[in-house]
Design an enzyme around this catalytic site. Structure first.
Site, PDB file in Angstrom:
ATOM      1  N   CYS A   1       4.235 -14.862  -5.291  1.00 47.60           N
ATOM      2  CA  CYS A   1       4.139 -16.114  -4.555  1.00 47.60           C
ATOM      3  C   CYS A   1       5.360 -16.222  -3.633  1.00 47.60           C
ATOM      4  O   CYS A   1       6.463 -15.839  -4.009  1.00 47.60           O
ATOM      5  CB  CYS A   1       4.106 -17.362  -5.427  1.00 47.60           C
ATOM      6  SG  CYS A   1       2.694 -17.442  -6.505  1.00 47.60           S
TER       7      CYS A   1
ATOM      8  N   ARG B   1       4.204 -11.223  -0.787  1.00 48.72           N
ATOM      9  CA  ARG B   1       4.432 -11.684  -2.161  1.00 48.72           C
ATOM     10  C   ARG B   1       3.157 -12.207  -2.833  1.00 48.72           C
ATOM     11  O   ARG B   1       3.166 -12.555  -4.008  1.00 48.72           O
ATOM     12  CB  ARG B   1       5.487 -12.797  -2.166  1.00 48.72           C
ATOM     13  CG  ARG B   1       6.786 -12.413  -1.522  1.00 48.72           C
ATOM     14  CD  ARG B   1       7.754 -13.569  -1.531  1.00 48.72           C
ATOM     15  NE  ARG B   1       8.166 -13.859  -2.880  1.00 48.72           N
ATOM     16  CZ  ARG B   1       9.161 -13.255  -3.521  1.00 48.72           C
ATOM     17  NH1 ARG B   1       9.855 -12.316  -2.901  1.00 48.72           N
ATOM     18  NH2 ARG B   1       9.465 -13.582  -4.744  1.00 48.72           N
TER      19      ARG B   1
ATOM     20  N   TRP C   1       0.087 -15.820  -5.340  1.00 48.71           N
ATOM     21  CA  TRP C   1      -0.441 -14.712  -6.135  1.00 48.71           C
ATOM     22  C   TRP C   1      -0.838 -15.353  -7.453  1.00 48.71           C
ATOM     23  O   TRP C   1       0.023 -15.824  -8.206  1.00 48.71           O
ATOM     24  CB  TRP C   1       0.622 -13.633  -6.332  1.00 48.71           C
ATOM     25  CG  TRP C   1       0.076 -12.419  -7.015  1.00 48.71           C
ATOM     26  CD1 TRP C   1      -0.612 -11.396  -6.430  1.00 48.71           C
ATOM     27  CD2 TRP C   1       0.177 -12.079  -8.406  1.00 48.71           C
ATOM     28  NE1 TRP C   1      -0.953 -10.460  -7.365  1.00 48.71           N
ATOM     29  CE2 TRP C   1      -0.491 -10.850  -8.591  1.00 48.71           C
ATOM     30  CE3 TRP C   1       0.741 -12.705  -9.514  1.00 48.71           C
ATOM     31  CZ2 TRP C   1      -0.592 -10.226  -9.827  1.00 48.71           C
ATOM     32  CZ3 TRP C   1       0.643 -12.083 -10.753  1.00 48.71           C
ATOM     33  CH2 TRP C   1      -0.019 -10.860 -10.900  1.00 48.71           C
TER      34      TRP C   1
ATOM     35  N   ASN D   1       6.955 -20.695  -7.523  1.00 50.28           N
ATOM     36  CA  ASN D   1       6.777 -19.260  -7.735  1.00 50.28           C
ATOM     37  C   ASN D   1       7.222 -18.967  -9.158  1.00 50.28           C
ATOM     38  O   ASN D   1       8.338 -19.301  -9.520  1.00 50.28           O
ATOM     39  CB  ASN D   1       7.655 -18.488  -6.731  1.00 50.28           C
ATOM     40  CG  ASN D   1       7.789 -17.023  -7.093  1.00 50.28           C
ATOM     41  OD1 ASN D   1       6.893 -16.440  -7.688  1.00 50.28           O
ATOM     42  ND2 ASN D   1       8.924 -16.440  -6.731  1.00 50.28           N
ATOM     43  N   GLY D   2       6.337 -18.373  -9.961  1.00 48.77           N
ATOM     44  CA  GLY D   2       6.726 -18.047 -11.331  1.00 48.77           C
ATOM     45  C   GLY D   2       5.761 -18.645 -12.326  1.00 48.77           C
ATOM     46  O   GLY D   2       4.645 -19.038 -11.967  1.00 48.77           O
TER      47      GLY D   2
ATOM     48  N   GLU E   1       2.956   9.041  -9.187  1.00 46.71           N
ATOM     49  CA  GLU E   1       3.107   8.212  -7.995  1.00 46.71           C
ATOM     50  C   GLU E   1       1.940   8.429  -7.024  1.00 46.71           C
ATOM     51  O   GLU E   1       1.440   7.477  -6.428  1.00 46.71           O
ATOM     52  CB  GLU E   1       4.454   8.517  -7.320  1.00 46.71           C
ATOM     53  CG  GLU E   1       4.707   7.800  -6.018  1.00 46.71           C
ATOM     54  CD  GLU E   1       4.716   6.270  -6.140  1.00 46.71           C
ATOM     55  OE1 GLU E   1       4.725   5.742  -7.268  1.00 46.71           O
ATOM     56  OE2 GLU E   1       4.683   5.612  -5.077  1.00 46.71           O
TER      57      GLU E   1
ATOM     58  N   LYS F   1      -0.487   5.465  -5.761  1.00 45.41           N
ATOM     59  CA  LYS F   1      -0.692   5.138  -4.338  1.00 45.41           C
ATOM     60  C   LYS F   1      -2.170   5.108  -4.005  1.00 45.41           C
ATOM     61  O   LYS F   1      -2.645   4.222  -3.314  1.00 45.41           O
ATOM     62  CB  LYS F   1      -0.016   6.183  -3.432  1.00 45.41           C
ATOM     63  CG  LYS F   1       1.454   6.083  -3.255  1.00 45.41           C
ATOM     64  CD  LYS F   1       1.954   4.893  -2.479  1.00 45.41           C
ATOM     65  CE  LYS F   1       2.210   3.726  -3.357  1.00 45.41           C
ATOM     66  NZ  LYS F   1       3.429   3.675  -4.119  1.00 45.41           N
TER      67      LYS F   1
ATOM     68  N   GLU G   1      -3.970   2.001  -5.741  1.00 48.93           N
ATOM     69  CA  GLU G   1      -3.615   0.647  -5.313  1.00 48.93           C
ATOM     70  C   GLU G   1      -4.102   0.292  -3.914  1.00 48.93           C
ATOM     71  O   GLU G   1      -4.373  -0.872  -3.648  1.00 48.93           O
ATOM     72  CB  GLU G   1      -2.119   0.361  -5.474  1.00 48.93           C
ATOM     73  CG  GLU G   1      -1.204   1.064  -4.540  1.00 48.93           C
ATOM     74  CD  GLU G   1       0.271   0.777  -4.820  1.00 48.93           C
ATOM     75  OE1 GLU G   1       0.602  -0.350  -5.173  1.00 48.93           O
ATOM     76  OE2 GLU G   1       1.081   1.698  -4.653  1.00 48.93           O
TER      77      GLU G   1
ATOM     78  N   HIS H   1      -5.717  19.080 -23.306  1.00 49.32           N
ATOM     79  CA  HIS H   1      -5.716  18.306 -24.558  1.00 49.32           C
ATOM     80  C   HIS H   1      -6.643  17.095 -24.484  1.00 49.32           C
ATOM     81  O   HIS H   1      -6.501  16.169 -25.264  1.00 49.32           O
ATOM     82  CB  HIS H   1      -4.288  17.876 -24.900  1.00 49.32           C
ATOM     83  CG  HIS H   1      -3.376  19.047 -25.125  1.00 49.32           C
ATOM     84  ND1 HIS H   1      -3.471  19.860 -26.220  1.00 49.32           N
ATOM     85  CD2 HIS H   1      -2.398  19.573 -24.345  1.00 49.32           C
ATOM     86  CE1 HIS H   1      -2.575  20.834 -26.137  1.00 49.32           C
ATOM     87  NE2 HIS H   1      -1.908  20.679 -25.000  1.00 49.32           N
TER      88      HIS H   1
ATOM     89  N   LYS I   1       3.958  -7.805  -3.643  1.00 52.27           N
ATOM     90  CA  LYS I   1       5.074  -6.884  -3.462  1.00 52.27           C
ATOM     91  C   LYS I   1       6.133  -7.047  -4.537  1.00 52.27           C
ATOM     92  O   LYS I   1       6.652  -6.086  -5.074  1.00 52.27           O
ATOM     93  CB  LYS I   1       5.684  -7.133  -2.077  1.00 52.27           C
ATOM     94  CG  LYS I   1       6.851  -6.243  -1.728  1.00 52.27           C
ATOM     95  CD  LYS I   1       6.361  -4.883  -1.337  1.00 52.27           C
ATOM     96  CE  LYS I   1       7.462  -3.905  -1.024  1.00 52.27           C
ATOM     97  NZ  LYS I   1       7.009  -2.517  -1.276  1.00 52.27           N
TER      98      LYS I   1
HETATM   99  C1  AGP Z   1       4.093   0.352  -5.888  1.00 50.31           C
HETATM  100  O1  AGP Z   1       3.502   0.668  -4.700  1.00 50.31           O
HETATM  101  C2  AGP Z   1       4.300  -1.082  -6.135  1.00 50.31           C
HETATM  102  N1  AGP Z   1       4.791  -1.806  -5.060  1.00 50.31           N
HETATM  103  C3  AGP Z   1       4.968  -1.379  -7.485  1.00 50.31           C
HETATM  104  O2  AGP Z   1       4.603  -0.450  -8.435  1.00 50.31           O
HETATM  105  C4  AGP Z   1       6.512  -1.539  -7.466  1.00 50.31           C
HETATM  106  O3  AGP Z   1       7.134  -0.308  -7.343  1.00 50.31           O
HETATM  107  C5  AGP Z   1       6.925  -2.251  -8.757  1.00 50.31           C
HETATM  108  O4  AGP Z   1       6.323  -3.509  -8.791  1.00 50.31           O
HETATM  109  C6  AGP Z   1       8.409  -2.377  -8.894  1.00 50.31           C
HETATM  110  O5  AGP Z   1       8.962  -3.098  -7.834  1.00 50.31           O
HETATM  111  P1  AGP Z   1      10.507  -3.066  -7.529  1.00 50.31           P
HETATM  112  O6  AGP Z   1      10.867  -1.680  -7.138  1.00 50.31           O
HETATM  113  O7  AGP Z   1      10.687  -4.048  -6.437  1.00 50.31           O
HETATM  114  O8  AGP Z   1      11.199  -3.463  -8.794  1.00 50.31           O
END
Ligand code: AGP
Length: 612
Positions: free
Chosen positions: A2, A27, A76, A102-103, A484, A488, A491, A507, A607
């Site tokens: 948020c 956000r 969010w 936010n939170g 990773e 990517k 997401e 396995h 984000k």
């Molecule tokens: C990955 O593309 C995401 N944005 C997410 O996994 C991100 O790396 C994670 O939320 C951690 O965020 P930070 O590095 O800001 O702590």
């Protein structure tokens, strides 16, 4: 998660708020809303979906232009569906108080029961609306609005940042912070409050970071900050932001994500800058921030998502070069399992945003156990950066795309420097290997390779975009990269993808392989190459399609009938990780682009994850 923004000044607030929200959409973007003072009363406008939906509504409500004080929110969803009735701002029962938040208010259910018994009615399913009603109750029995606001916040448990506007004092914004970012922007006859700097950077560069248990009263030409507990006035430092909006704009690229991927050579260069010195014999790493660091007996790296993957990648290198036993943990697990930590264990909290709630909590836990904590962050002045004993900044510049790319590249660069730095303390032969030289050459080498990589990845993406599942396989340092790569792809393209250590396939996971289940295999030119080659054979023997990422100096057998052999430049085995990372980022980007997905703002994500 948020984004919140508040404006108190002399210009029409609505355009400043929506402009601010446009820079906070990373956000969250489930709904958006604003509240302004219009003819002495609160006017609230909200819409489900992205900010553009709210803007379309506001276009028809031109009378709003007159208000010069207001608050805004981009959501969010945590409590309640992403519908208009759950969008912020939320109002108190009497309609005189509007808040953006936010939170999470963890005890909202308990508070709601209490307020229901007092005759309150709620329109939304949110914890935020409960807080708005609680503030109203507390103000009604307090000597001042500020006092009542503080009393209510003291009763709210959890992590939050909140900004309030009330028609009883339309000339003041009230703001409070508890473990979620909130900053004041100090202007000339106008002041701002927001979750992040870009929300007001076009108007002012002077910033005050609120800390936990602090509240602020913001007028257009004055601000006061108090402790939440005793309401004692606090002195605060004003910081000057040096980066500009240019680095937070798309610069002609269709998406932030592709801009940020292509920025990586520059990011590596910036991260290395000033951190390498020439001695008479050689070049070596200097990390001035760590001059007073006691050599640790063990190292614990904590992070989430991409930052966790970067930590896993760094673990290999740090152990190898420094001999320091290193463990890597997902911050959300670490914080709740009462981990055994020795006081001379160093904890490294890796976070692009520096605001991730779980990583911040892991940092705080480590500090309570007497450990020294280094924050490896990108966002200057973020909570982790401020609370860590030492901060190493990754210098990647603002990362706007929700899918993290250049941040991981910069984290890997800094972890490489850290491994060398810790290594040189104990191990004089650490520079016998040309790794540092290879790292210095990397920006130019990567930059030269990018056009061909772009072209190849776009072609490949077209071919594989109909897949519903993907495996990403790697071993050694390529295993975190495989994790990773899979993250990517899922997401931003919503294609199911899993990263696996290639040796684990047999396995269990290999049971899923058939001709419809492609595998992206990282077969870099390192000592594990022959092993990965065998794992590729195992997939091929089950009619699986394989994209093999290789380097032009390795010996992938020509008779290996992989479907696509993506050849990257030859380089130092550790540095090859940066090429592999970039290749997978480009592949995901082009798949998502080909499928027409919302690349910079994928569904359900945000984000900065400031809730648990
Ligand atoms: C990955 O593309 C995401 N944005 C997410 O996994 C991100 O790396 C994670 O939320 C951690 O965020 P930070 O590095 O800001 O702590």
């Amino acid at each position: 998660m948020c984004g919140i923004v508040g404006y108190n000044g002399y210009k029409p607030a609505v355009s400043i708020l929506t402009e601010g929200l446009s820079h906070l959409e990373y956000r969250g973007y489930d709904s958006a809303g604003v509240a302004l003072i219009h003819e002495g009363k609160l006017a609230v406008h909200k819409a489900a979906g992205k900010l553009s939906a709210l803007e379309a509504k506001l276009d028809t409500a031109l009378h709003l232009q007159t208000g010069t004080t207001g608050i805004g929110h981009t959501r969010w969803a945590t409590h309640g569906l992403p519908e208009e009735r759950n969008a912020h701002p939320h109002l108190s029962q009497d309609g005189k108080i509007a808040i953006v938040h936010n939170g999470i208010i963890e005890n909202f259910q308990e508070l709601k029961t209490e307020l229901l018994a007092k005759g309150h009615h709620f329109i939304s399913d949110t914890d935020t609306e409960v807080l708005a009603h609680l503030i109203e109750e507390e103000i009604s029995s307090s000597s001042s609005i500020c006092d009542g606001f503080a009393k209510a916040l003291r009763r709210a448990h959890g992590a939050y940042a909140v900004v309030m506007l009330t028609s009883d004092r339309p000339d003041v914004l009230y703001a409070g912070r508890m473990s979620a970012p909130l900053l004041l922007g100090i202007g000339q006859n106008e002041n701002f409050v927001a979750s992040d700097v870009p929300a007001f950077l076009a108007h002012t560069r002077d910033v005050i970071f609120l800390e936990d248990y602090e509240i602020a009263c913001i007028e257009k030409d004055a601000w006061k900050i108090f402790s939440l507990d005793g309401l004692s006035p606090l002195e605060k430092k004003v910081h000057h932001i040096t980066w500009d909006m240019q680095s937070a704009s798309k610069d002609g690229f269709p998406h932030f994500m592709i801009k940020e991927i292509l920025e990586q050579p520059r990011v590596i260069k910036d991260c290395l800058a000033g951190r390498i010195i020439a001695t008479p014999d050689r070049r070596q790493v200097t990390l001035n921030e760590l001059n007073r660091l006691a050599f640790p007996s063990r190292l614990r790296i904590v992070g989430c998502g991409t930052s966790y993957h970067a930590g896993l990648w760094g673990q290999h290198l740090i152990e190898k070069l420094s001999g320091i036993p290193t463990a890597v943990e997902i911050a959300s697990e670490f914080r709740y399992r009462d981990p055994l930590l020795c006081p001379d264990e160093l904890v490294l909290a890796v976070s692009q945003s520096g605001e991730t709630a779980d990583t911040l909590a892991a940092l705080r836990l480590a500090k309570t156990k007497g450990c020294q904590v280094i924050g490896l962050c990108n966002v200057v002045g973020s909570s982790i950066a401020r609370e860590a004993d030492i901060v190493l900044y990754t210098q990647a510049g603002p990362e706007i795309s929700v899918a993290s790319t250049k941040a991981m590249c910069s984290q890997m660069t800094l972890l490489s420097l850290l491994a060398l730095f810790l290594g040189q303390e104990k191990n004089p032969s650490v520079y016998d290997d040309p790794f540092l030289e290879a790292l210095i050459a990397l920006p130019d080498q990567l930059s030269a390779a990018l056009p061909e990589m772009q072209e190849y990845s776009a072609r490949l993406a077209k071919r594989y975009s109909a897949a519903h599942n993907f495996y990403y396989l790697g071993r050694g340092q390529c295993y975190p990269l495989a994790l990773e790569g899979a993250l990517k792809l899922k997401e931003i393209s919503y294609i199911h993808a899993e990263g696996y250590p290639a040796g684990e396939m047999k396995h269990g996971p290999i049971a899923l392989i058939d001709h419809n289940f492609p595998t992206f295999a990282l077969a870099m030119n390192d000592i594990l190459f022959p092993k990965v080659e065998s794992n590729i054979q195992e997939v091929l023997a089950r009619q699986g399609q394989v994209i093999a990422l290789v380097q032009n100096n390795n010996s992938m057998r020509p008779d290996l009938p992989v479907d696509d052999l993506w050849v990257l430049p030859s380089c130092h085995p550790v540095v090859s990780s940066f090429f592999a990372l970039t290749a997978m980022q480009l592949f995901s980007y082009h798949v998502a682009d080909y499928l027409g997905k919302d690349i910079d703002q994928p569904r359900n994500l945000a984000k900065s994850v400031t809730v648990e």
